[in-house]
Design an enzyme around this catalytic site. Structure first.
Site, PDB file in Angstrom:
ATOM      1  N   HIS A  90       4.599   3.720 -12.856  1.00  0.00           N
ATOM      2  CA  HIS A  90       3.191   3.398 -13.103  1.00  0.00           C
ATOM      3  C   HIS A  90       2.682   3.983 -14.413  1.00  0.00           C
ATOM      4  CE1 HIS A  90       3.102   3.203  -8.437  1.00  0.00           C
ATOM      5  NE2 HIS A  90       3.409   2.030  -8.950  1.00  0.00           N
ATOM      6  N   SER A 132       4.845   7.808   1.414  1.00  0.00           N
ATOM      7  CA  SER A 132       4.921   7.138   2.711  1.00  0.00           C
ATOM      8  C   SER A 132       5.667   5.816   2.609  1.00  0.00           C
ATOM      9  CB  SER A 132       3.505   6.885   3.254  1.00  0.00           C
ATOM     10  OG  SER A 132       2.764   6.092   2.335  1.00  0.00           O
TER      11      SER A 132
END
Length: 234
Positions: free
Chosen positions: A122, A184
């Site tokens: 990112h 997660s």
């Protein structure tokens, strides 16, 4: 600590092509607020806007003032220091076992610690650059050419850097051990890349359950910093 920490230490000793895949949970121990957790960055509005809305390319183009204020107030990581988990990865890289760090984080902590081969899915917010002339500065600035400045971070609504993605997938494919920590594995497309791993050991270090736990060789629910620091010293 328990026998799982020793099991990880043994995996590190017997592996020769390790890849690390990390998310926001690897930075919270340095004092950085996570995004989606309870009380995370996305849990409250900023000046009437949802943070995920602010971090969208459309918002940046229409309302750069609030975008820049949000970055400066909520996402200024210049004084944040790496923790011992980051330094454990540096050591693992220095002895030739860790081949790549793939991170969803934008805080530059792996580089601050000294890691060399860091693939930022990112981007990061370590500096700003001018879209018109390419000039770079550590802080946000008004470019003399009149161009728009922004950090080299992937905003919502933008595609990931294809070259970085290809390098990340290639590293995962070649790995004999993949360590996933602080994520997660719900953010796509990044989480999808785990499916390319065909090696021997999938290690997951995360506070909460992930959907890949059932496929893991080892799942550890303890502190990433403590676990990695312990395992690298054994």
């Amino acid at each position: 600590m328990d026998e799982k920490w020793d099991e990880l230490a043994n995996i590190l000793k017997t592996s020769n092509n390790i890849v690390f895949f990390g998310g926001a949970g690897t930075s919270t121990e340095s004092g950085i607020q996570d995004f989606r957790g309870n009380g995370g960055l996305y849990s409250r509005e900023y000046k009437g806007y949802n943070p995920e809305e602010i971090l969208h390319i459309d918002f940046f183009l229409k309302n750069r003032k609030i975008f820049n204020e949000f970055l400066n107030e909520k996402m200024n990581f210049s004084d944040i220091k790496p923790h011992k988990g980051h330094y454990a990865l540096v050591k693992l890289e220095s002895i030739g076992k860790l081949k790549a760090i793939i991170t969803q984080n934008i805080d530059d902590l792996h580089q601050k610690a000294g890691s060399k081969n860091v693939l930022e899915l990112h981007g990061n917010i370590s500096h700003f650059y001018c879209l018109a002339c390419g000039k770079k500065q550590k802080e946000n600035f008004s470019c003399s050419c009149g161009g728009i400045t922004r950090p080299p971070v992937t905003l919502y609504g933008e595609n990931l850097d294809e070259e970085v993605v290809e390098l990340a997938i290639d590293a995962i494919k070649k790995a004999d051990t993949l360590i996933v920590a602080g994520t997660s594995l719900t953010v796509y497309p990044a989480a999808y890349y785990i499916q390319y791993f065909k090696g021997k050991n999938l290690v997951i270090i995360n506070a909460d359950e992930t959907k890949y736990d059932q496929y893991a060789t080892l799942v550890i629910r303890d502190s990433f910093a403590e676990v990695m620091s312990y395992a690298i010293q054994k």
